[in-house]
Motif scaffolding. Structure first.
Motif, PDB file in Angstrom:
ATOM      1  N   ALA A 181       0.865  -1.181   0.000  1.00  0.00           N
ATOM      2  CA  ALA A 181       0.000   0.000   0.000  1.00  0.00           C
ATOM      3  C   ALA A 181       0.900   1.229   0.000  1.00  0.00           C
ATOM      4  N   GLY A 182       0.285   2.420  -0.184  1.00  0.00           N
ATOM      5  CA  GLY A 182       1.095   3.599  -0.424  1.00  0.00           C
ATOM      6  C   GLY A 182       1.148   4.625   0.676  1.00  0.00           C
ATOM      7  N   SER A 183       0.423   4.425   1.780  1.00  0.00           N
ATOM      8  CA  SER A 183       0.444   5.410   2.861  1.00  0.00           C
ATOM      9  C   SER A 183       0.399   4.698   4.196  1.00  0.00           C
ATOM     10  N   PRO A 184       0.866   5.359   5.268  1.00  0.00           N
ATOM     11  CA  PRO A 184       0.803   4.729   6.598  1.00  0.00           C
ATOM     12  C   PRO A 184      -0.615   4.343   6.992  1.00  0.00           C
ATOM     13  N   GLU A 185      -1.598   5.170   6.626  1.00  0.00           N
ATOM     14  CA  GLU A 185      -2.981   4.870   6.983  1.00  0.00           C
ATOM     15  C   GLU A 185      -3.470   3.613   6.265  1.00  0.00           C
ATOM     16  N   LYS A 186      -3.137   3.495   4.997  1.00  0.00           N
ATOM     17  CA  LYS A 186      -3.569   2.322   4.237  1.00  0.00           C
ATOM     18  C   LYS A 186      -2.827   1.064   4.687  1.00  0.00           C
ATOM     19  N   LEU A 187      -1.563   1.208   5.037  1.00  0.00           N
ATOM     20  CA  LEU A 187      -0.818   0.065   5.570  1.00  0.00           C
ATOM     21  C   LEU A 187      -1.438  -0.419   6.874  1.00  0.00           C
ATOM     22  N   GLN A 188      -1.864   0.516   7.712  1.00  0.00           N
ATOM     23  CA  GLN A 188      -2.500   0.140   8.966  1.00  0.00           C
ATOM     24  C   GLN A 188      -3.822  -0.570   8.717  1.00  0.00           C
ATOM     25  N   THR A 189      -4.579  -0.114   7.728  1.00  0.00           N
ATOM     26  CA  THR A 189      -5.826  -0.796   7.370  1.00  0.00           C
ATOM     27  C   THR A 189      -5.547  -2.238   6.973  1.00  0.00           C
ATOM     28  N   CYS A 190      -4.514  -2.447   6.175  1.00  0.00           N
ATOM     29  CA  CYS A 190      -4.153  -3.806   5.767  1.00  0.00           C
ATOM     30  C   CYS A 190      -3.828  -4.677   6.977  1.00  0.00           C
ATOM     31  N   ARG A 191      -3.094  -4.119   7.929  1.00  0.00           N
ATOM     32  CA  ARG A 191      -2.786  -4.876   9.158  1.00  0.00           C
ATOM     33  C   ARG A 191      -4.057  -5.249   9.896  1.00  0.00           C
ATOM     34  N   GLU A 192      -4.956  -4.291  10.049  1.00  0.00           N
ATOM     35  CA  GLU A 192      -6.185  -4.525  10.799  1.00  0.00           C
ATOM     36  C   GLU A 192      -7.064  -5.581  10.141  1.00  0.00           C
ATOM     37  N   LEU A 193      -6.965  -5.708   8.829  1.00  0.00           N
ATOM     38  CA  LEU A 193      -7.784  -6.680   8.114  1.00  0.00           C
ATOM     39  C   LEU A 193      -7.173  -8.077   8.124  1.00  0.00           C
ATOM     40  N   GLY A 194      -5.915  -8.182   8.563  1.00  0.00           N
ATOM     41  CA  GLY A 194      -5.320  -9.512   8.684  1.00  0.00           C
ATOM     42  C   GLY A 194      -4.011  -9.719   7.953  1.00  0.00           C
ATOM     43  N   ALA A 195      -3.463  -8.680   7.323  1.00  0.00           N
ATOM     44  CA  ALA A 195      -2.167  -8.843   6.664  1.00  0.00           C
ATOM     45  C   ALA A 195      -1.087  -9.099   7.705  1.00  0.00           C
ATOM     46  N   ASP A 196      -0.275 -10.110   7.474  1.00  0.00           N
ATOM     47  CA  ASP A 196       0.806 -10.440   8.409  1.00  0.00           C
ATOM     48  C   ASP A 196       2.014  -9.535   8.198  1.00  0.00           C
ATOM     49  N   VAL A 197       2.248  -9.126   6.962  1.00  0.00           N
ATOM     50  CA  VAL A 197       3.365  -8.250   6.621  1.00  0.00           C
ATOM     51  C   VAL A 197       2.834  -7.179   5.674  1.00  0.00           C
ATOM     52  N   VAL A 198       3.194  -5.925   5.912  1.00  0.00           N
ATOM     53  CA  VAL A 198       2.790  -4.840   5.018  1.00  0.00           C
ATOM     54  C   VAL A 198       4.038  -4.170   4.464  1.00  0.00           C
ATOM     55  N   VAL A 199       3.938  -3.714   3.218  1.00  0.00           N
ATOM     56  CA  VAL A 199       5.077  -3.129   2.519  1.00  0.00           C
ATOM     57  C   VAL A 199       4.638  -1.822   1.868  1.00  0.00           C
ATOM     58  N   SER A 200       5.344  -0.740   2.158  1.00  0.00           N
ATOM     59  CA  SER A 200       5.089   0.527   1.482  1.00  0.00           C
ATOM     60  C   SER A 200       5.750   0.493   0.109  1.00  0.00           C
ATOM     61  N   TYR A 201       4.936   0.538  -0.950  1.00  0.00           N
ATOM     62  CA  TYR A 201       5.540   0.488  -2.281  1.00  0.00           C
ATOM     63  C   TYR A 201       6.274   1.785  -2.610  1.00  0.00           C
ATOM     64  N   ARG A 202       6.087   2.811  -1.794  1.00  0.00           N
ATOM     65  CA  ARG A 202       6.809   4.071  -2.014  1.00  0.00           C
ATOM     66  C   ARG A 202       8.207   4.035  -1.407  1.00  0.00           C
ATOM     67  N   ASP A 203       8.377   3.295  -0.321  1.00  0.00           N
ATOM     68  CA  ASP A 203       9.631   3.361   0.441  1.00  0.00           C
ATOM     69  C   ASP A 203      10.379   2.040   0.534  1.00  0.00           C
ATOM     70  N   GLU A 204       9.761   0.929   0.139  1.00  0.00           N
ATOM     71  CA  GLU A 204      10.381  -0.380   0.306  1.00  0.00           C
ATOM     72  C   GLU A 204      10.327  -1.169  -0.991  1.00  0.00           C
ATOM     73  N   ASP A 205      11.198  -2.174  -1.093  1.00  0.00           N
ATOM     74  CA  ASP A 205      11.212  -3.072  -2.237  1.00  0.00           C
ATOM     75  C   ASP A 205      10.460  -4.342  -1.853  1.00  0.00           C
ATOM     76  N   PHE A 206       9.261  -4.514  -2.406  1.00  0.00           N
ATOM     77  CA  PHE A 206       8.466  -5.674  -2.018  1.00  0.00           C
ATOM     78  C   PHE A 206       9.156  -6.981  -2.396  1.00  0.00           C
ATOM     79  N   VAL A 207       9.991  -6.952  -3.431  1.00  0.00           N
ATOM     80  CA  VAL A 207      10.683  -8.175  -3.848  1.00  0.00           C
ATOM     81  C   VAL A 207      11.599  -8.667  -2.731  1.00  0.00           C
ATOM     82  N   GLU A 208      12.374  -7.767  -2.172  1.00  0.00           N
ATOM     83  CA  GLU A 208      13.303  -8.165  -1.114  1.00  0.00           C
ATOM     84  C   GLU A 208      12.550  -8.637   0.123  1.00  0.00           C
ATOM     85  N   VAL A 209      11.462  -7.946   0.461  1.00  0.00           N
ATOM     86  CA  VAL A 209      10.686  -8.349   1.637  1.00  0.00           C
ATOM     87  C   VAL A 209      10.120  -9.752   1.436  1.00  0.00           C
TER      88      VAL A 209
END
Length: 332
Positions: A181-209
């Motif tokens: 997801a692209g913002s801290p608020e959206k990343l938090q929503t993903c966590r609350e819905l059940g995501a075990d790991v969240v990745v900011s596509y703006r600041d992190e490389d999802f491939v490495e994660v």
């Protein structure tokens, strides 16, 4: 009848509410008086002239709706008209439906097999946000990718309509979920819905994660070309990449050597253009397998907000600015 009409193709400014001829239900079809519809990314593509409706479908935009059965077309065998899952339909029933088009209107005609009951505990307006995401997620994760308990799923755009539904479904089926997801608020929503790991596509490389987790067994991707190479790199051995959108372009380069080495697969699917029989089969499975999870609260319909149909331009602007979490619903 009242409906959204388009003045050519282009930006949201080509949309307005006008009058069009009301459709009539033919054999095996259902006429629904629409109470609400939802905005999908595909709607914005159709408005721009990039995603025309299938042959025979309504030119009016809209891939899902909720409402009340207004009329039933004759059944070809002379028996009752049945909806998804085989339940008989009657005038006055509250339903939601998967459409090939026509949802942004006061009335829409839909094949009976794509008409679904409203899940228990869900109000009629909110139900408009369910058909497209439920059918897309179920058909791709379960029927195409064969996602299994204990596997790892990577969901791109985790805070959107598809993403929020996919996270919840996979989480409650015992899958480890990684969401971008692209913002801290959206990343938090993903966590609350059940995501075990969240990745900011703006600041992190999802491939490495994802590679640090052993790779993704299944990737649900709405970006297309711009993510193709990186997605293949992120796959685990025997991983399955399912492409459902082209927000990042239509033409990409595929490293077949890497894909062969991983014994991986790439699938690209479109729900709208599938034969009526296939869509009916998907809707039947959704009613049987997914609606109980919605009814008992394991999956929550995620609605960013509702707007009257007359504000359709603003709704499309919000969609294209990615300023929403979950679905945008238009009410009639």
């Amino acid at each position: 009848m009242r409906a959204v009409v388009t003045d050519g193709t282009g930006g949201p400014e080509v949309l307005s509410v006008g009058e069009v001829e009301q459709p009539q239900a033919g054999p095996g079809e259902v006429l629904i008086e629409v109470r609400a519809t939802a905005v999908n990314r595909a709607d914005t593509l159709q408005r721009r002239g990039m995603y025309p409706p299938p042959k025979g479908a309504s030119d009016v935009i809209g891939l899902e709706c909720s409402g009340v059965v207004a009329a039933l077309g004759p059944d070809g065998d002379g028996g009752p008209v049945t909806g998804a899952g085989g339940a008989p339909l009657a005038v006055g029933d509250e339903v939601c439906a998967l459409l090939a088009g026509g949802g942004y209107a006061a009335y829409v005609v839909v094949p009976a097999g794509q008409v679904m009951p409203v899940p228990a505990g869900v109000d009629l307006v909110t139900a408009a946000a369910l058909p497209e995401v439920a059918c897309t997620v179920w058909s791709n994760l379960e029927m195409v990718a064969g996602l299994q308990q204990g596997e790892t799923l990577l969901v791109h755009g985790g805070a959107g309509g598809i993403g929020t539904f996919a996270i919840q479904l996979a989480h409650h089926r015992g899958v480890r979920v990684v969401a971008t997801a692209g913002s801290p608020e959206k990343l938090q929503t993903c966590r609350e819905l059940g995501a075990d790991v969240v990745v900011s596509y703006r600041d992190e490389d999802f491939v490495e994660v994802v590679r640090g987790l052993g790779g993704a067994d299944v990737i649900l991707d709405n970006m297309g070309a711009s993510y193709l190479g990186r997605n293949v790199t992120a796959l685990a051995t025997e991983g399955r990449l399912v492409v459902i959108g082209m927000q990042g372009g239509a033409k990409g380069e595929l490293d077949l050597g890497m894909l062969l080495g991983k014994r991986g697969s790439v699938s690209a699917t479109s729900l709208r253009a599938r034969p009526v029989e296939e869509k009916a089969a998907i809707c039947a499975e959704v009613v049987a397998e997914v609606w109980p999870m919605v009814a008992d609260g394991r999956i929550r319909p995620m609605v960013h907000g509702t707007m009257p149909l007359e504000e359709v331009r603003a709704a499309h602007e919000l969609m294209e600015a990615s300023g929403h979490t979950g679905k945008i619903v238009l009410t009639l």
